[in-house]
Design an enzyme around this catalytic site. Structure first.
Site, PDB file in Angstrom:
ATOM      1  CB  SER A   1      10.910  29.290 -14.751  1.00 43.13           C
ATOM      2  OG  SER A   1      10.966  30.347 -13.838  1.00 43.13           O
TER       3      SER A   1
HETATM    4  N1  SAH Z   1      10.088  34.601 -15.265  1.00 44.11           N
HETATM    5  C1  SAH Z   1      11.521  34.502 -15.347  1.00 44.11           C
HETATM    6  C2  SAH Z   1      12.059  33.824 -14.091  1.00 44.11           C
HETATM    7  C3  SAH Z   1      13.331  34.442 -13.663  1.00 44.11           C
HETATM    8  S1  SAH Z   1      13.926  33.876 -12.086  1.00 44.11           S
HETATM    9  C4  SAH Z   1      11.958  33.765 -16.584  1.00 44.11           C
HETATM   10  O1  SAH Z   1      11.170  32.974 -17.112  1.00 44.11           O
HETATM   11  O2  SAH Z   1      13.075  33.983 -17.052  1.00 44.11           O
HETATM   12  C5  SAH Z   1      13.190  35.032 -10.980  1.00 44.11           C
HETATM   13  C6  SAH Z   1      13.409  36.492 -11.251  1.00 44.11           C
HETATM   14  O3  SAH Z   1      12.843  37.223 -10.160  1.00 44.11           O
HETATM   15  C7  SAH Z   1      14.877  36.901 -11.336  1.00 44.11           C
HETATM   16  O4  SAH Z   1      15.093  37.571 -12.535  1.00 44.11           O
HETATM   17  C8  SAH Z   1      15.053  37.809 -10.118  1.00 44.11           C
HETATM   18  O5  SAH Z   1      15.985  38.835 -10.326  1.00 44.11           O
HETATM   19  C9  SAH Z   1      13.651  38.351  -9.914  1.00 44.11           C
HETATM   20  N2  SAH Z   1      13.359  38.857  -8.578  1.00 44.11           N
HETATM   21  C10 SAH Z   1      13.824  38.389  -7.380  1.00 44.11           C
HETATM   22  N3  SAH Z   1      13.317  39.124  -6.371  1.00 44.11           N
HETATM   23  C11 SAH Z   1      12.517  40.080  -6.939  1.00 44.11           C
HETATM   24  C12 SAH Z   1      11.741  41.157  -6.404  1.00 44.11           C
HETATM   25  N4  SAH Z   1      11.663  41.413  -5.111  1.00 44.11           N
HETATM   26  N5  SAH Z   1      11.051  41.933  -7.292  1.00 44.11           N
HETATM   27  C13 SAH Z   1      11.105  41.693  -8.624  1.00 44.11           C
HETATM   28  N6  SAH Z   1      11.841  40.704  -9.170  1.00 44.11           N
HETATM   29  C14 SAH Z   1      12.538  39.911  -8.337  1.00 44.11           C
END
Ligand code: SAH
Length: 213
Positions: free
Chosen positions: A64
């Site tokens: 993010s």
């Molecule tokens: N907090 C992370 C953001 C990653 S983007 C960072 O700072 O790097 C969002 C993440 O949510 C991705 O890794 C994606 O795989 C995950 N995601 C998507 N749907 C999800 C679900 N149903 N349960 C858990 N994780 C999920």
């Protein structure tokens, strides 16, 4: 890759950018000043790590944007030793911010590749979440509930009921809601049955998906 004075300098600049964009929480700013974000990204993107931008990580996901991480962390109002559930571990950067704020962090990731990578990476930097789970964030983590705070870091097409029910009274859920773009939404649990809802501006996240990969 290492953390150097140059990286530290770039982080100080990033923190100033975040202050100019309205972030005030000292704990959040201190965490961002400290955490080597470049180590959470592919080494080919190292030069971009301290721009206020989202970036690709493995499995078609993104780390993010720092402003988004700061904004969500500020809305969560994390107190030291608070129990926090994160949905979407991804690179682990937001997890690290929560740990720097003194929280006990539980985090769920649905992409096995990221789950594996981040599970082994975070401890190398000295970050020890209570648990990282490969699973479906729509269900929350009933066995560790109730939580003082829940933060969703993927775009949710709707607000999953289990996340609301796993909040303590007084607890906060920070969740970007919407399909194409998302409205940052804060729910505060006022009692067993009552939730207060606040909406903030538009953000863009990768979608929260159902199936595990
Ligand atoms: N907090 C992370 C953001 C990653 S983007 C960072 O700072 O790097 C969002 C993440 O949510 C991705 O890794 C994606 O795989 C995950 N995601 C998507 N749907 C999800 C679900 N149903 N349960 C858990 N994780 C999920």
């Amino acid at each position: 890759m290492r953390d150097t004075l140059k990286h530290q300098g770039l982080r100080n600049r990033l923190v100033n950018t975040l202050i100019n964009k309205g972030i005030k929480n000292e704990g959040v700013l201190t965490a961002i000043k400290k955490i080597p974000r470049h180590l959470f990204m592919d080494s080919s993107f190292e030069d971009f790590a301290y721009q206020d931008k989202a970036f690709p990580i493995a499995a078609n996901q993104t780390i993010s944007q720092p402003y988004t991480v700061a904004f969500q962390s500020e809305l969560l109002e994390v107190k030291p030793t608070a129990n926090i559930l994160e949905i979407g571990t991804g690179s682990g950067y937001q997890t690290a911010v929560l740990l720097e704020l003194g929280a006990k962090v539980y985090s769920i990731e649905r992409q096995k590749e990221l789950y594996r990578k981040t599970s082994s990476f975070l401890p190398k930097l000295g970050y020890k979440p209570k648990s990282l789970i490969f699973g479906d964030g729509y269900k929350g983590m009933e066995e560790k509930a109730p939580f003082d705070g829940i933060i969703v870091t993927a775009g949710a097409p709707f607000v999953p009921k289990p996340l609301l029910s796993q909040l303590k009274v007084g607890g906060r859920l920070v969740i970007p809601v919407g399909e194409e773009k998302q409205i940052m939404t804060l729910f505060i649990r006022k009692s067993e049955k009552e939730f207060e809802k606040h909406e903030f501006g538009d953000f863009r996240f990768v979608p929260m998906l159902k199936e595990k990969n």
